[in-house]
Design a protein around this motif. Structure first.
Motif, PDB file in Angstrom:
ATOM      1  N   ASP A 284      60.374  44.193  33.233  1.00  0.00           N
ATOM      2  CA  ASP A 284      60.840  44.620  34.550  1.00  0.00           C
ATOM      3  C   ASP A 284      59.596  45.066  35.326  1.00  0.00           C
ATOM      4  OD1 ASP A 284      62.529  45.220  36.605  1.00  0.00           O
ATOM      5  OD2 ASP A 284      63.333  47.056  35.724  1.00  0.00           O
ATOM      6  N   VAL A 285      58.830  44.083  35.786  1.00  0.00           N
ATOM      7  CA  VAL A 285      57.452  44.327  36.195  1.00  0.00           C
ATOM      8  C   VAL A 285      57.337  45.042  37.541  1.00  0.00           C
ATOM      9  CG1 VAL A 285      55.272  43.194  36.788  1.00  0.00           C
ATOM     10  CG2 VAL A 285      56.572  42.435  34.798  1.00  0.00           C
ATOM     11  N   ALA A 286      58.139  44.654  38.533  1.00  0.00           N
ATOM     12  CA  ALA A 286      57.967  45.209  39.880  1.00  0.00           C
ATOM     13  C   ALA A 286      58.082  46.740  39.903  1.00  0.00           C
ATOM     14  CB  ALA A 286      58.958  44.566  40.846  1.00  0.00           C
ATOM     15  N   PRO A 287      59.120  47.358  39.288  1.00  0.00           N
ATOM     16  CA  PRO A 287      59.187  48.823  39.280  1.00  0.00           C
ATOM     17  C   PRO A 287      58.035  49.461  38.501  1.00  0.00           C
ATOM     18  CG  PRO A 287      61.285  47.867  38.613  1.00  0.00           C
ATOM     19  CD  PRO A 287      60.303  46.751  38.665  1.00  0.00           C
ATOM     20  N   ALA A 288      57.566  48.765  37.476  1.00  0.00           N
ATOM     21  CA  ALA A 288      56.448  49.294  36.690  1.00  0.00           C
ATOM     22  C   ALA A 288      55.182  49.362  37.536  1.00  0.00           C
ATOM     23  CB  ALA A 288      56.220  48.425  35.455  1.00  0.00           C
ATOM     24  N   VAL A 289      54.938  48.324  38.324  1.00  0.00           N
ATOM     25  CA  VAL A 289      53.776  48.319  39.224  1.00  0.00           C
ATOM     26  C   VAL A 289      53.879  49.469  40.220  1.00  0.00           C
ATOM     27  CG1 VAL A 289      52.607  47.042  41.062  1.00  0.00           C
ATOM     28  CG2 VAL A 289      53.330  45.850  38.990  1.00  0.00           C
ATOM     29  N   ALA A 290      55.047  49.650  40.806  1.00  0.00           N
ATOM     30  CA  ALA A 290      55.246  50.709  41.798  1.00  0.00           C
ATOM     31  C   ALA A 290      54.997  52.085  41.181  1.00  0.00           C
ATOM     32  CB  ALA A 290      56.663  50.636  42.370  1.00  0.00           C
ATOM     33  N   ALA A 291      55.474  52.298  39.948  1.00  0.00           N
ATOM     34  CA  ALA A 291      55.275  53.587  39.276  1.00  0.00           C
ATOM     35  C   ALA A 291      53.797  53.847  39.020  1.00  0.00           C
ATOM     36  CB  ALA A 291      56.059  53.612  37.968  1.00  0.00           C
ATOM     37  N   CYS A 292      53.075  52.830  38.546  1.00  0.00           N
ATOM     38  CA  CYS A 292      51.636  52.992  38.286  1.00  0.00           C
ATOM     39  C   CYS A 292      50.878  53.323  39.567  1.00  0.00           C
ATOM     40  CB  CYS A 292      51.058  51.729  37.669  1.00  0.00           C
ATOM     41  SG  CYS A 292      51.623  51.398  35.999  1.00  0.00           S
ATOM     42  N   ARG A 293      51.188  52.616  40.627  1.00  0.00           N
ATOM     43  CA  ARG A 293      50.473  52.851  41.892  1.00  0.00           C
ATOM     44  C   ARG A 293      50.755  54.257  42.422  1.00  0.00           C
ATOM     45  NH1 ARG A 293      47.769  48.559  42.805  1.00  0.00           N
ATOM     46  NH2 ARG A 293      48.564  46.432  42.578  1.00  0.00           N
ATOM     47  N   LYS A 294      51.948  54.753  42.237  1.00  0.00           N
ATOM     48  CA  LYS A 294      52.271  56.107  42.706  1.00  0.00           C
ATOM     49  C   LYS A 294      51.471  57.146  41.922  1.00  0.00           C
ATOM     50  CE  LYS A 294      56.114  58.961  44.206  1.00  0.00           C
ATOM     51  NZ  LYS A 294      57.582  59.056  44.380  1.00  0.00           N
ATOM     52  N   VAL A 295      51.334  56.933  40.606  1.00  0.00           N
ATOM     53  CA  VAL A 295      50.517  57.848  39.806  1.00  0.00           C
ATOM     54  C   VAL A 295      49.070  57.838  40.303  1.00  0.00           C
ATOM     55  CG1 VAL A 295      49.543  58.292  37.519  1.00  0.00           C
ATOM     56  CG2 VAL A 295      51.960  57.701  37.745  1.00  0.00           C
ATOM     57  N   LEU A 296      48.529  56.640  40.528  1.00  0.00           N
ATOM     58  CA  LEU A 296      47.112  56.525  40.903  1.00  0.00           C
ATOM     59  C   LEU A 296      46.838  57.078  42.294  1.00  0.00           C
ATOM     60  CD1 LEU A 296      46.418  53.035  39.315  1.00  0.00           C
ATOM     61  CD2 LEU A 296      45.567  55.249  38.537  1.00  0.00           C
ATOM     62  N   GLU A 297      47.846  57.095  43.161  1.00  0.00           N
ATOM     63  CA  GLU A 297      47.653  57.713  44.479  1.00  0.00           C
ATOM     64  C   GLU A 297      47.350  59.196  44.344  1.00  0.00           C
ATOM     65  OE1 GLU A 297      51.153  56.951  46.748  1.00  0.00           O
ATOM     66  OE2 GLU A 297      50.802  54.769  46.861  1.00  0.00           O
ATOM     67  N   GLN A 298      47.989  59.841  43.382  1.00  0.00           N
ATOM     68  CA  GLN A 298      47.805  61.275  43.226  1.00  0.00           C
ATOM     69  C   GLN A 298      46.785  61.626  42.133  1.00  0.00           C
ATOM     70  OE1 GLN A 298      51.963  61.977  42.642  1.00  0.00           O
ATOM     71  NE2 GLN A 298      51.838  62.041  40.405  1.00  0.00           N
ATOM     72  N   ASN A 299      46.544  60.685  41.229  1.00  0.00           N
ATOM     73  CA  ASN A 299      45.592  60.939  40.147  1.00  0.00           C
ATOM     74  C   ASN A 299      44.843  59.647  39.824  1.00  0.00           C
ATOM     75  OD1 ASN A 299      44.126  61.726  37.915  1.00  0.00           O
ATOM     76  ND2 ASN A 299      45.894  61.936  36.554  1.00  0.00           N
ATOM     77  N   PRO A 300      43.777  59.361  40.575  1.00  0.00           N
ATOM     78  CA  PRO A 300      43.032  58.109  40.355  1.00  0.00           C
ATOM     79  C   PRO A 300      42.386  58.026  38.975  1.00  0.00           C
ATOM     80  CG  PRO A 300      42.447  59.134  42.455  1.00  0.00           C
ATOM     81  CD  PRO A 300      43.226  60.148  41.699  1.00  0.00           C
TER      82      PRO A 300
END
Length: 737
Positions: free
Chosen positions: A276-292
């Motif tokens: 289920d790749v699309a939600p996984a990508v979105a979750a990773c990007r949200k983490v990296l926005e706040q914690n690169p």
């Protein structure tokens, strides 16, 4: 003149005395308001005191503490900083300023004030506890543990310090001590949610999922909305293979705390595992926005790219994670596994990154002390098989033939299953074993002890660097002889693994010096049982009038290089079709992306037939509609290659420059199908065109292939198992000698 000065001093002294007298009841009232948690009242009263006495340390301290209670950290820091300037010996001001600065992320400054506080009052147990927490945030876990120990020496029933000590011990992998600390905290405060949370985390790290779930459930019974606990329980459910419950917990955690990193990473992990790749990508990007600097987010994002076949991008993300944390186990394992899909990753590069795993992770793990063994070279041997894939998984299909056909008079078979997921294939594996051990809730230490107690002589890794592997267990070498085989047979890089089952094509003699293990040749790197219910079928092109190619492999194996060759082939055969079958095709995102790749190469979408999840019988039946199978590269098929050949469908293979890119060629060679093995893209194309044009020869081969497989040393599972057993006996004789 002197008299005037003296008079002014006298008047100032009288005024200050008067102001102090007025300030005393105001300060007392402010202290009472602080105890009653009325910060607005504290601020008003302290402001009146400071209007009378601008440098009143006590008022400044109370004002700072009220601001801290209200979450106004900048105001708190300003007031408390002024307080310690006025009175450098104000212990409470130093201590509270330390807490404020730590909450602001200014941990080094916080540490200085907290150290000053405990220096002024060495028996200040709360000060030692706060100092420990700051040291923990500075990633100085051992010093933090020492600070918590000082606090507990002063106050043995200090539940918060016991809990904090447990968290620090958890970070330095002292799990048994961490568990004791959390239990001590709970003995003094049975409803301490953070201690229950920590206890669950320790048990989860030790793979004791049931115990972890019990601790998380207890915490959530007290505090149902505790987002961090929900996220950790989601991780526990994920480890137990209870994916729906894991998703529910991650979603619940994010409903309470939309930016919670642990929950977002759990969602990413679940997405990668379940395609289920699309939600996984979105979750990773949200983490990296706040914690690169989240190495986990970079790793899972790399996993998302790998799922889509974007191998270069995936590897870049894994390398970024490793730059942040060189011993990140998930990142280096993912990099090793994904390199098998990179066309120019040869034997040297692939084995080099496996050696990196050993240097960064394996070499740092303690070695087991082996118990004495009966050194009779001809006695019955105990073989232990370790896998997370004793289920409906290609790795199980490669080991089942050997499990089922072992000579029980000469070998005892023990299976250590490292996954909670079970199905009908699990039942077959269990039935084929003399002893079945549910090892998925055992830590490496617990499992090593069990292996020793079972008297295992030869321990066999069936996972390599694939998901669920227990290579950290193999690094400790709990058995005299260790072997890697079948499930992810590409070499491990572990000097503690003695042998690697392969074959002369998969691992040519000229590259064997690159491997940590000694290569032992079998007829082929893998075998599989005969297909269930696979009657011979007529050649489909005789009834359809066009050739149908088949690719029954994972989408991530379909490299751009392979797809480009297939597109060229289909352009030369404009009536041809291609059937691609894999469970990942159930995901619309992945399916549409795959079809779009063909369209981009000029292949009409209607010529690409995508088939998703089916039963095993339905899967096998689909070969009746395929004339020729196209093996992907550089990551070849394994079980899918055998299935095709057993069904009578020959496979075009391309010989690559790495272990994973030579498996199909090895299988073809073992069956005398050398003319179906190409050395390059043009050769691959030529083989497919030649055989597609020779209908009579293709029909003849289709009819004879099942029997050819069944009578070959590689395809006859009893013959193959005897060769495996010859290897085991040879290894043991060497050991005894």
């Amino acid at each position: 003149m002197a008299g005037n000065v003296g008079s002014r001093a006298f008047q100032n002294a009288r005024l200050e005395k008067k102001n102090r007298k007025q300030a005393e009841p105001l300060l007392a009232a402010a202290a009472a308001a602080h105890r009653a948690r009325r910060p607005a009242e504290v601020r008003a009263l302290c402001s009146q005191v400071l209007a009378l006495l601008p440098d009143h340390a006590g008022a400044l301290r109370l004002l700072g503490m009220a601001a801290l209670d209200a979450g106004a950290l900048s105001d708190a820091a300003a007031a408390l900083t002024r307080a310690v300037e006025v009175d450098p010996r104000d212990v409470d001001a130093h201590a509270n300023l330390g807490i404020v600065l730590s909450n602001m992320g200014r941990h080094a400054e916080a540490r200085g004030h907290q150290e000053r506080a405990v220096a002024l009052v060495p028996n200040f147990f709360a000060g030692w506890n706060s100092l420990g927490s700051t040291l923990l945030r500075l990633e100085q876990a051992e010093q933090a543990i020492a600070a918590y120990d000082r606090a507990l020496a002063l106050k043995p029933d200090y539940a918060e310090a016991h809990c904090n000590r447990g968290m620090a011990l958890l970070l330095v992998d002292r799990s048994a001590e961490a568990l004791q600390s959390f239990d001590r905290a709970l003995a003094f405060n049975p409803r301490y949610v953070q201690a229950l949370h920590g206890k669950g985390m320790v048990n989860l790290g030790l793979r004791r999922v049931d115990a972890a779930l019990a601790a998380f459930d207890a915490a959530l019974a007290i505090s149902p909305d505790a987002a961090s606990v929900l996220a950790e329980r989601g991780r526990a459910y994920l480890q137990a293979g209870r994916f729906d419950q894991a998703k529910a917990d991650f979603d619940a955690a994010l409903a309470h705390a939309p930016d919670l990193e642990a929950a977002l990473l759990g969602r990413a992990h679940l997405g990668v595992d379940k395609n289920d790749v699309a939600p996984a990508v979105a979750a990773c990007r949200k983490v990296l926005e706040q914690n690169p600097n989240s190495e986990a987010a970079w790793t899972w994002l790399g996993g998302c790219y790998a799922k889509q076949g974007e191998i270069d991008a995936a590897l870049q993300h894994f390398d970024h994670a490793l730059a942040l944390k060189p011993d990140c186990r998930d990142a280096i394992a993912a990099k090793i596994f994904t390199l098998d899909f990179l066309p120019d990753a040869d034997f040297a590069r692939q084995q080099a990154v496996r050696r990196e795993w050993w240097e960064r992770i394996g070499a740092r793990l303690p070695r087991a002390a082996l118990s004495p063994r009966n050194m009779d070279p001809e006695r019955r041997l105990v073989i232990g098989y370790v896998s997370a894939d004793f289920r409906n998984h290609s790795a199980a299909f490669t080991v089942l033939p050997v499990l089922s056909h072992h000579d029980r008079a000469r070998f005892q078979v023990i299976c250590y299953t490292c996954s909670a997921r079970q199905d009908e294939i699990t039942a077959r594996c269990r039935a084929a074993a003399d002893v079945w051990v549910e090892a998925w809730q055992m830590s490496d230490g617990d499992l090593a002890d069990r292996i020793q107690a079972d008297g295992v002589d030869i321990l066999v890794d069936l996972s390599g660097h694939s998901a669920g592997n227990r290579l950290t267990l193999f690094a400790s070498k709990p058995a005299p002889i260790q072997v890697t085989a079948w499930g992810h047979g590409t070499g491990t890089g572990l000097p503690t693994i003695d042998y690697f089952f392969a074959d002369p094509v998969t691992v040519p003699s000229g590259v064997r010096h690159l491997f940590a293990e000694q290569v032992y040749d079998l007829p082929a790197v893998i075998t599989t049982d005969p297909l269930p219910g696979a009657p011979s079928t007529t050649l489909p092109m005789l009834r359809t009038g066009h050739v149908t190619f088949g690719v029954f492999n994972r989408i991530d194996k379909i490299s751009d290089a392979a797809l480009a060759v297939w597109a060229r082939l289909m352009a030369l055969l404009p009536d041809s079709r291609i059937v691609i079958k894999n469970s990942a095709i159930d995901d619309n995102f992945l399916r549409e992306g795959l079809i779009a790749r063909f369209v981009a190469h000029g292949v009409a979408a209607e010529r690409v037939i995508c088939l998703g999840s089916t039963t095993r019988e339905q899967h096998v039946a689909q070969f009746a509609h395929v004339d020729i199978s196209l093996d992907p590269f550089p990551q070849n098929g394994g079980v899918s290659t055998w299935e095709s050949l057993q069904a009578g469908v020959p496979v075009v293979a391309r010989l690559g420059c790495s272990t994973a890119s030579r498996a199909a060629a090895a299988i073809n060679t073992a069956l005398g199908l050398d003319d179906w093995v190409a050395g390059d893209d043009d050769g691959y194309l030529a083989i497919a065109l030649k055989h597609a044009a020779d209908t009579a020869e293709l029909a003849r081969l289709r009819a004879e292939l099942p029997a050819r497989v069944a009578t070959s040393a590689a395809g006859n599972v009893e013959t193959y198992t005897r060769k495996v057993e010859e290897g085991y006996r040879q290894f043991w004789r060497r050991y005894c000698a």
